[in-house]
Design a protein around this motif. Structure first.
Motif, PDB file in Angstrom:
ATOM      1  N   MET A   1       1.173  -1.633   0.156  1.00 29.24           N
ATOM      2  CA  MET A   1      -0.291   0.364  -0.127  1.00 29.24           C
ATOM      3  C   MET A   1       0.825   1.727   0.090  1.00 29.24           C
ATOM      4  O   MET A   1      -0.042   2.194   0.186  1.00 29.24           O
ATOM      5  CB  MET A   1      -0.593  -0.103   1.875  1.00 29.24           C
ATOM      6  CG  MET A   1      -1.558  -1.341   1.203  1.00 29.24           C
ATOM      7  SD  MET A   1      -3.024  -1.400  -0.102  1.00 29.24           S
ATOM      8  CE  MET A   1      -3.740   0.102   0.596  1.00 29.24           C
ATOM      9  N   VAL A   2       2.261   1.092  -0.477  1.00 33.57           N
ATOM     10  CA  VAL A   2       2.975   2.062  -0.080  1.00 33.57           C
ATOM     11  C   VAL A   2       3.662   2.188  -1.669  1.00 33.57           C
ATOM     12  O   VAL A   2       4.347   1.053  -1.458  1.00 33.57           O
ATOM     13  CB  VAL A   2       3.658   2.547   0.858  1.00 33.57           C
ATOM     14  CG1 VAL A   2       4.975   3.697   1.202  1.00 33.57           C
ATOM     15  CG2 VAL A   2       2.912   2.515   2.120  1.00 33.57           C
ATOM     16  N   GLY A   3       4.021   3.175  -2.082  1.00 36.30           N
ATOM     17  CA  GLY A   3       5.054   2.915  -3.549  1.00 36.30           C
ATOM     18  C   GLY A   3       5.729   4.072  -4.105  1.00 36.30           C
ATOM     19  O   GLY A   3       5.484   5.141  -2.469  1.00 36.30           O
ATOM     20  N   THR A   4       6.082   4.244  -5.001  1.00 37.97           N
ATOM     21  CA  THR A   4       6.426   5.291  -5.972  1.00 37.97           C
ATOM     22  C   THR A   4       6.189   5.984  -7.519  1.00 37.97           C
ATOM     23  O   THR A   4       5.272   5.056  -7.651  1.00 37.97           O
ATOM     24  CB  THR A   4       8.355   4.763  -5.633  1.00 37.97           C
ATOM     25  OG1 THR A   4       8.361   4.957  -4.363  1.00 37.97           O
ATOM     26  CG2 THR A   4       8.791   6.254  -6.122  1.00 37.97           C
ATOM     27  N   VAL A   5       5.994   6.819  -7.453  1.00 38.14           N
ATOM     28  CA  VAL A   5       5.612   8.221  -8.687  1.00 38.14           C
ATOM     29  C   VAL A   5       6.706   6.793  -9.976  1.00 38.14           C
ATOM     30  O   VAL A   5       7.900   7.523  -9.043  1.00 38.14           O
ATOM     31  CB  VAL A   5       5.141   8.670  -8.865  1.00 38.14           C
ATOM     32  CG1 VAL A   5       4.867   9.544 -10.302  1.00 38.14           C
ATOM     33  CG2 VAL A   5       3.441   9.410  -7.773  1.00 38.14           C
ATOM     34  N   ALA A   6       6.295   6.400 -10.590  1.00 39.20           N
ATOM     35  CA  ALA A   6       7.634   6.831 -11.213  1.00 39.20           C
ATOM     36  C   ALA A   6       6.995   7.724 -12.705  1.00 39.20           C
ATOM     37  O   ALA A   6       6.271   7.914 -13.084  1.00 39.20           O
ATOM     38  CB  ALA A   6       7.694   5.385 -12.099  1.00 39.20           C
ATOM     39  N   ARG A   7       8.407   8.331 -13.111  1.00 38.20           N
ATOM     40  CA  ARG A   7       8.206   9.124 -14.924  1.00 38.20           C
ATOM     41  C   ARG A   7       8.866   8.220 -15.921  1.00 38.20           C
ATOM     42  O   ARG A   7      10.268   8.590 -15.061  1.00 38.20           O
ATOM     43  CB  ARG A   7       8.055  10.675 -14.026  1.00 38.20           C
ATOM     44  CG  ARG A   7       8.968  11.784 -14.761  1.00 38.20           C
ATOM     45  CD  ARG A   7       8.586  12.799 -14.745  1.00 38.20           C
ATOM     46  NE  ARG A   7       8.154  14.094 -13.559  1.00 38.20           N
ATOM     47  CZ  ARG A   7       8.438  14.829 -12.702  1.00 38.20           C
ATOM     48  NH1 ARG A   7       9.848  14.788 -12.977  1.00 38.20           N
ATOM     49  NH2 ARG A   7       7.386  14.942 -12.088  1.00 38.20           N
ATOM     50  N   ILE A   8       8.382   8.990 -16.876  1.00 40.37           N
ATOM     51  CA  ILE A   8       8.791   7.952 -18.464  1.00 40.37           C
ATOM     52  C   ILE A   8       9.995   9.248 -18.681  1.00 40.37           C
ATOM     53  O   ILE A   8       9.155  10.347 -18.650  1.00 40.37           O
ATOM     54  CB  ILE A   8       7.599   7.537 -19.254  1.00 40.37           C
ATOM     55  CG1 ILE A   8       7.275   6.542 -18.189  1.00 40.37           C
ATOM     56  CG2 ILE A   8       8.256   6.953 -19.943  1.00 40.37           C
ATOM     57  CD1 ILE A   8       5.874   5.915 -19.284  1.00 40.37           C
ATOM     58  N   VAL A   9      10.881   9.080 -18.683  1.00 43.28           N
ATOM     59  CA  VAL A   9      11.980  10.026 -19.338  1.00 43.28           C
ATOM     60  C   VAL A   9      11.992   9.676 -20.559  1.00 43.28           C
ATOM     61  O   VAL A   9      12.885  10.261 -21.289  1.00 43.28           O
ATOM     62  CB  VAL A   9      13.434   9.982 -17.980  1.00 43.28           C
ATOM     63  CG1 VAL A   9      12.362  11.048 -16.680  1.00 43.28           C
ATOM     64  CG2 VAL A   9      13.910   9.003 -17.957  1.00 43.28           C
ATOM     65  N   GLU A  10      12.071   8.518 -20.988  1.00 41.04           N
ATOM     66  CA  GLU A  10      12.940   7.470 -22.408  1.00 41.04           C
ATOM     67  C   GLU A  10      11.635   6.733 -23.052  1.00 41.04           C
ATOM     68  O   GLU A  10      10.926   5.521 -21.327  1.00 41.04           O
ATOM     69  CB  GLU A  10      14.545   7.250 -22.048  1.00 41.04           C
ATOM     70  CG  GLU A  10      15.079   8.027 -21.773  1.00 41.04           C
ATOM     71  CD  GLU A  10      16.567   7.551 -22.290  1.00 41.04           C
ATOM     72  OE1 GLU A  10      17.137   8.052 -23.506  1.00 41.04           O
ATOM     73  OE2 GLU A  10      16.883   6.596 -20.866  1.00 41.04           O
ATOM     74  N   ALA A  11      11.575   6.862 -23.973  1.00 45.35           N
ATOM     75  CA  ALA A  11      10.504   5.979 -24.293  1.00 45.35           C
ATOM     76  C   ALA A  11      10.593   5.311 -26.023  1.00 45.35           C
ATOM     77  O   ALA A  11      10.352   5.707 -26.460  1.00 45.35           O
ATOM     78  CB  ALA A  11       8.965   6.012 -23.962  1.00 45.35           C
ATOM     79  N   ALA A  12      10.639   3.690 -26.187  1.00 49.39           N
ATOM     80  CA  ALA A  12      10.831   3.787 -27.353  1.00 49.39           C
ATOM     81  C   ALA A  12      10.281   2.441 -27.367  1.00 49.39           C
ATOM     82  O   ALA A  12       9.359   1.486 -26.902  1.00 49.39           O
ATOM     83  CB  ALA A  12      12.684   3.273 -27.518  1.00 49.39           C
TER      84      ALA A  12
END
Length: 208
Positions: free
Chosen positions: A56-67
């Protein structure tokens, strides 16, 4: 939400290979809108297919690269940006979703900088001994953030810990509590590594 078998910490880098159809859809929705999603640890179950039990605890991930690939898969480069609490899990349709709120660490007390310096010194000794013993480890000279709260997460990310310990440390109520806890774990690891090094340095027949 993207449940995984590993823990993402704020400021840590997380590369992802996205192949499941539901997470391809999640990726596409993020790339078309806000390029962020939540990451939580799977306590029981599998990353593939659903039916898992999640923290119930996590972290927001931000996409900085995508292929993207011709078969629909994605290779993502993401970075953890902030801690979150899950308030309520929603239906996994079209992919895992939840109501969440940001969970910032409280303002640090005056002793945090000194505590960080002490724990960082132990971490560097652990990393140096790990490398000397042939284990994969970050350089002992790795630089940490000047922000002591962010640095407390970086210590956890660099320490040789399992997912359960990392999850406990992610959920620590403050940076001070996180450093006390990870400092104890690092001291245990330092004792273990020191003993291993002594044993490896002892010629056969010389040990008692």
């Amino acid at each position: 939400m993207f449940p995984l078998g590993s823990v993402l910490l704020p400021s840590a880098v997380l590369p992802l290979h996205v192949f499941e159809p539901r997470y391809r859809r999640l990726t596409e929705d993020c790339l078309e809108g806000v390029p962020e999603f939540g990451v939580v640890l799977i306590e029981r179950g599998s990353e593939v297919g659903g039916g898992d039990q999640r923290t119930m605890v996590g972290t927001v991930a931000r996409i900085v690269e995508a292929a993207s690939f011709d078969d629909g898969r994605y290779a993502l480069g993401t970075v953890g940006v902030r801690r979150i609490k899950v308030l309520r899990w929603l239906d996994d349709d079209p992919y895992p979703r939840a109501e969440v709120e940001d969970w910032a660490d409280p303002e640090p007390g005056p002793g945090l900088v000194d505590a960080l310096a002490s724990v960082t010194a132990t971490l560097r000794r652990v990393l140096a001994l790990s490398a000397e013993l042939g284990a994969a480890a970050a350089p002992a000279t790795v630089e940490l953030s000047e922000d002591p709260v962010l640095a407390s997460y970086q210590v956890v990310a660099l320490a040789p810990l399992g997912p359960a310990d990392r999850q406990d440390l992610l959920a620590a109520p403050s940076a001070e509590a996180r450093l006390v806890q990870v400092g104890g774990l690092l001291e245990e690891e330092l004792t273990y590594l020191t003993r291993r090094l002594q044993l490896e340095a002892t010629p056969p027949g010389d040990d008692e």
